[in-house]
Scaffold this active site. Structure first.
Site, PDB file in Angstrom:
ATOM      1  N   LYS A 149       0.874  -1.224   0.025  1.00  0.00           N
ATOM      2  CA  LYS A 149       0.002  -0.009  -0.111  1.00  0.00           C
ATOM      3  C   LYS A 149       0.781   1.366   0.059  1.00  0.00           C
ATOM      4  O   LYS A 149       1.572   1.395   0.793  1.00  0.00           O
ATOM      5  CB  LYS A 149      -0.848   0.128   1.280  1.00  0.00           C
ATOM      6  CG  LYS A 149      -2.328   0.336   1.191  1.00  0.00           C
ATOM      7  CD  LYS A 149      -2.944   0.071   2.464  1.00  0.00           C
ATOM      8  CE  LYS A 149      -4.439   0.547   2.464  1.00  0.00           C
ATOM      9  NZ  LYS A 149      -5.005   0.737   3.727  1.00  0.00           N
TER      10      LYS A 149
HETATM   11  C1  E4P Z   1      -8.331   1.446   3.690  1.00  0.00           C
HETATM   12  O1  E4P Z   1      -7.749   0.721   3.449  1.00  0.00           O
HETATM   13  C2  E4P Z   1      -8.512   2.012   5.162  1.00  0.00           C
HETATM   14  O2  E4P Z   1      -7.459   1.485   5.949  1.00  0.00           O
HETATM   15  C3  E4P Z   1      -9.649   2.431   5.566  1.00  0.00           C
HETATM   16  O3  E4P Z   1     -10.836   2.038   4.808  1.00  0.00           O
HETATM   17  C4  E4P Z   1      -9.814   3.701   6.443  1.00  0.00           C
HETATM   18  O4  E4P Z   1     -11.115   3.732   7.287  1.00  0.00           O
HETATM   19  P1  E4P Z   1     -11.322   4.697   8.137  1.00  0.00           P
HETATM   20  O5  E4P Z   1     -11.629   6.147   7.650  1.00  0.00           O
HETATM   21  O6  E4P Z   1     -12.928   4.013   8.970  1.00  0.00           O
HETATM   22  O7  E4P Z   1     -10.514   4.899   9.180  1.00  0.00           O
END
Ligand code: E4P
Length: 216
Positions: A83
């Site tokens: 990522k």
């Molecule tokens: C995506 O990969 C992120 O980890 C995630 O969906 C972030 O979500 P949040 O906004 O609930 O922290």
């Protein structure tokens, strides 16, 4: 639509895996930090539970450092997807790593032009954050529609991963719009099971069965 769990918590991942409907896992540095183990160790444990794409995020912010860090993460397990944040350096590192055959999930996407850049950089996945846009008072789900439309217009191969899904409705809307993957916390996944008519219907079926067959 594939269902991913957005967590680094092993108990939650085991519970989801036990239901047999979890296709992968996304983590981020905040989720890893909550579990208190180094990322390499924690994602290796996740890979032992789920046989699907497992996203692991780099901490470096410059392309020259993101590239070796991404290569190191990719070596942990064949299912690791690296990522990278949607920054100039992140896109530069995405181009380099994708050319090397490393699968990249470009994260922190909040507008469709960013998603175009990720697709052009060869990303395997783009992660638009629905819930965090809602938090700003705007309809985050519109971003999924815009990205799916743009990707379809040009035949981009990058998969749209609807992220930051907080409610069952976020999940339903993402699926209706054609997102390839939805990632959600365990709590949201658990909510997908619920309907009062399912509970009421089952209660009645069991009552009728018991009345007919267990009264003597
Ligand atoms: C995506 O990969 C992120 O980890 C995630 O969906 C972030 O979500 P949040 O906004 O609930 O922290």
């Amino acid at each position: 639509m594939k269902i991913f769990l957005d967590t680094a918590n092993l108990d939650e991942i085991r519970k989801g895996a036990d239901w047999g409907i979890v296709d992968g896992v996304t983590t981020n540095p905040s989720l890893i930090a909550k579990e208190g183990r180094p990322i390499e160790e924690q994602v290796a444990r996740i890979c032992d539970i789920i046989d699907g794409d497992i996203s692991a995020e780099v901490i470096a912010t410059e392309a020259k450092d993101m590239i070796p860090e991404g290569l190191k993460l990719a070596k942990i397990h064949k299912n690791i997807v690296v990522k990278l944040p949607l920054t100039r350096d992140g896109i530069k590192a995405c181009c380099a790593l994708s050319k090397d055959g490393i699968r990249i999930n470009v994260t922190l996407c909040f507008q469709p032009a960013q998603a175009m850049l990720a697709a052009k950089a060869g990303a395997y996945i783009i992660s638009p954050f629905v819930g965090r846009i809602d938090d700003m008072g705007m309809p985050g789900i519109d971003l999924i529609e815009q990205i799916v439309t743009i990707y379809n217009n040009y035949g981009y191969k990058t998969q749209v991963l609807a992220a930051s899904l907080r409610t069952p409705n976020h999940v339903i809307e993402s699926a209706l719009l054609g997102a390839h993957i939805g990632t959600m916390p365990f709590k949201t996944l658990d909510m997908l099971f619920n309907h009062p008519l399912t509970d009421k219907g089952l209660e009645q079926f069991l009552k009728d069965h018991n009345k007919a067959f267990q009264n003597g």
